[in-house]
Design a protein around this motif. Structure first.
Motif, short mmCIF file in Angstrom:
data_model
loop_
_atom_site.label_atom_id
_atom_site.label_comp_id
_atom_site.label_asym_id
_atom_site.label_seq_id
_atom_site.Cartn_x
_atom_site.Cartn_y
_atom_site.Cartn_z
N ASN A 78 9.70 74.78 -20.15
CA ASN A 78 9.43 74.49 -18.74
C ASN A 78 10.43 75.14 -17.79
O ASN A 78 10.32 74.95 -16.57
CB ASN A 78 9.42 72.98 -18.52
CG ASN A 78 8.23 72.31 -19.17
OD1 ASN A 78 7.23 72.96 -19.48
ND2 ASN A 78 8.32 71.00 -19.39
N THR A 128 10.92 77.73 -16.06
CA THR A 128 10.27 78.96 -15.59
C THR A 128 11.18 79.82 -14.73
O THR A 128 11.13 81.05 -14.80
CB THR A 128 9.00 78.60 -14.80
OG1 THR A 128 9.33 77.68 -13.75
CG2 THR A 128 7.96 77.95 -15.71
N HIS A 129 12.03 79.19 -13.90
CA HIS A 129 12.94 79.97 -13.06
C HIS A 129 13.94 80.73 -13.92
O HIS A 129 14.26 81.89 -13.65
CB HIS A 129 13.68 79.06 -12.08
CG HIS A 129 12.78 78.36 -11.11
ND1 HIS A 129 12.12 79.02 -10.10
CD2 HIS A 129 12.43 77.05 -11.01
CE1 HIS A 129 11.39 78.15 -9.40
NE2 HIS A 129 11.56 76.95 -9.93
N HIS A 162 13.55 81.73 -17.09
CA HIS A 162 12.89 82.83 -17.82
C HIS A 162 12.61 84.02 -16.90
O HIS A 162 12.69 85.18 -17.34
CB HIS A 162 11.60 82.33 -18.46
CG HIS A 162 11.83 81.41 -19.62
ND1 HIS A 162 12.50 81.80 -20.76
CD2 HIS A 162 11.51 80.10 -19.81
CE1 HIS A 162 12.57 80.78 -21.61
NE2 HIS A 162 11.98 79.74 -21.05
N GLU A 169 8.10 74.25 -9.58
CA GLU A 169 7.76 75.67 -9.74
C GLU A 169 7.88 76.46 -8.45
O GLU A 169 8.22 77.65 -8.47
CB GLU A 169 6.33 75.78 -10.28
CG GLU A 169 5.96 77.19 -10.72
CD GLU A 169 4.63 77.25 -11.44
OE1 GLU A 169 4.13 78.37 -11.67
OE2 GLU A 169 4.09 76.18 -11.77
#
Length: 269
Positions: free
Chosen positions: A38, A40-41, A43, A207
Motif C-alpha cells: 500500500n 504507493t508514494h 514505490h 493516495e
C-alpha cells in the motif's frame, strides 16, 4: 557504502528522507514501512532505484521489526550506520484536542494509548531491533524526530493546551532518546532528537493527499503567527534538506541533545 534505515518511510518526512538519501548513489537505504503493497508514494519515488530496499515492519509489533532487521542484515552485510526514526501516530479526528475536548474519557484513553504505542514504544522497539546492526556499523548514529512542542517549556510559553495526546507521548519519546543516549554513550554512539519544524505532510495522506488536513494545518499555523508564536510551514523537501545537514554533521558532543533542524543547534524557544 553508508547505510540508512528510515523507520516510517511510506509518506511524509520519512518518504522525503528516502528520496533525498537515494540520490546518494554510494549509499544503501532501508525503507521500513507497515504495508509495502500500500506504500504507493514510496514505490513512485524509488522506481528503478537500485540502492533502496523496502522492508515491512510495524513499530508497535516488535517481532516484525526483528524480522526487518534480519532482512536488513542480509542486505548490508550485518551492519547499519544510521537509524532515522520518523514514525509517528497522527489521527486527525483527535489530533488537535485538549483534555476537555474529547467526546468521552474512553475516547481520550484510546487516543493516548494508540499514540503512546507508536510515539514512545516505537522508538524503543525500532532501536532495540536494529541495535546489533548499529553496533557493527561505523557511524553509530540514531536520530528520533521530535516536535518542538515535546518540550514542556514550549507548551508553557505558547499556551498550547491542545494536541494533548501528541504532545504528551512525544515528550515520552524525548525521554526515550535520552535513555538511549545514556545507555549507548560508552559505545561511541551519537543519539539525538531532531525537531523538523512544522512540516506539511498532508500531500501524502492517502493516495491523493488530504485537502481538509492541509487546510486545518494552514489555519493552525496562521493562528500561531497571529498569537506571536514563530511558525513557518515547510514542505517535506525543505525540512529534510535542513535535517540532513544536521545528521551529516553529528559529532560525539551532540549525544543526548534535542537539536533543531533550522539552526543545527540545541532546540530552544
Amino acid at each position: 557504502m553508508p547505510s540508512y534505515a528510515i523507520i516510517g518511510a511510506s509518506r511524509g518526512i520519512g518518504l522525503e528522507y528516502v528520496r533525498q538519501l537515494a540520490a546518494r548513489t554510494d549509499s544503501i537505504e532501508l525503507a521500513v514501512v507497515r504495508n509495502a503493497a500500500n506504500s504507493t508514494h514510496l514505490h513512485a519515488v524509488i522506481k528503478d532505484l537500485k540502492n533502496v530496499h523496502v522492508l515491512e515492519a510495524d513499530v508497535t509489533d516488535y517481532k516484525t521489526l526483528e524480522n526487518a532487521a534480519e532482512a536488513a542484515s542480509k542486505i548490508t552485510g550485518g551492519k547499519l550506520d544510521y537509524l532515522i526514526h520518523t514514525a509517528a501516530y497522527v489521527n486527525m479526528a483527535t489530533f488537535w484536542k485538549g483534555f476537555d475536548q474529547f467526546a468521552s474519557m474512553d475516547e481520550l484513553d484510546s487516543s493516548f494509548r494508540a499514540a503512546f504505542e507508536t510515539n514512545a514504544l516505537g522508538g524503543i522497539h525500532s532501536v532495540t531491533a536494529f541495535l546489533p546492526l548499529l553496533r557493527a556499523g561505523s557511524a553509530k548514529k540514531i536520530v528520533l524526530l521530535e516536535p518542538g512542542n515535546a518540550d514542556p517549556k514550549t507548551v508553557r510559553a505558547y499556551g498550547l493546551a491542545g494536541m494533548a495526546a501528541h504532545h504528551v507521548t512525544k515528550a515520552s519519546s524525548l525521554m526515550v532518546m535520552t535513555k538511549w543516549a545514556v545507555m549507548l554513550q560508552d559505545e561511541g554512539f551519537v543519539v539525538v532528537a531532531l525537531n523538523p519544524g512544522i512540516v506539511d505532510t498532508t500531500g501524502t495522506i492517502g493516495e491523493h493527499g488530504d485537502p481538509a488536513a492541509h487546510a486545518a494545518l494552514s489555519k493552525a499555523v496562521e493562528g500561531f503567527v497571529q498569537r506571536g508564536i514563530p511558525a513557518v510551514l515547510q514542505t517535506p523537501q525543505q525540512s529534510v534538506s535542513a535535517q540532513l545537514k544536521v545528521v551529516d554533521s553529528l559529532k560525539p558532543s551532540d549525544n543526548g541533545l534535542f537539536l533543531d533542524a533550522s539552526t543545527g543547534k540545541e532546540y530552544a524557544i
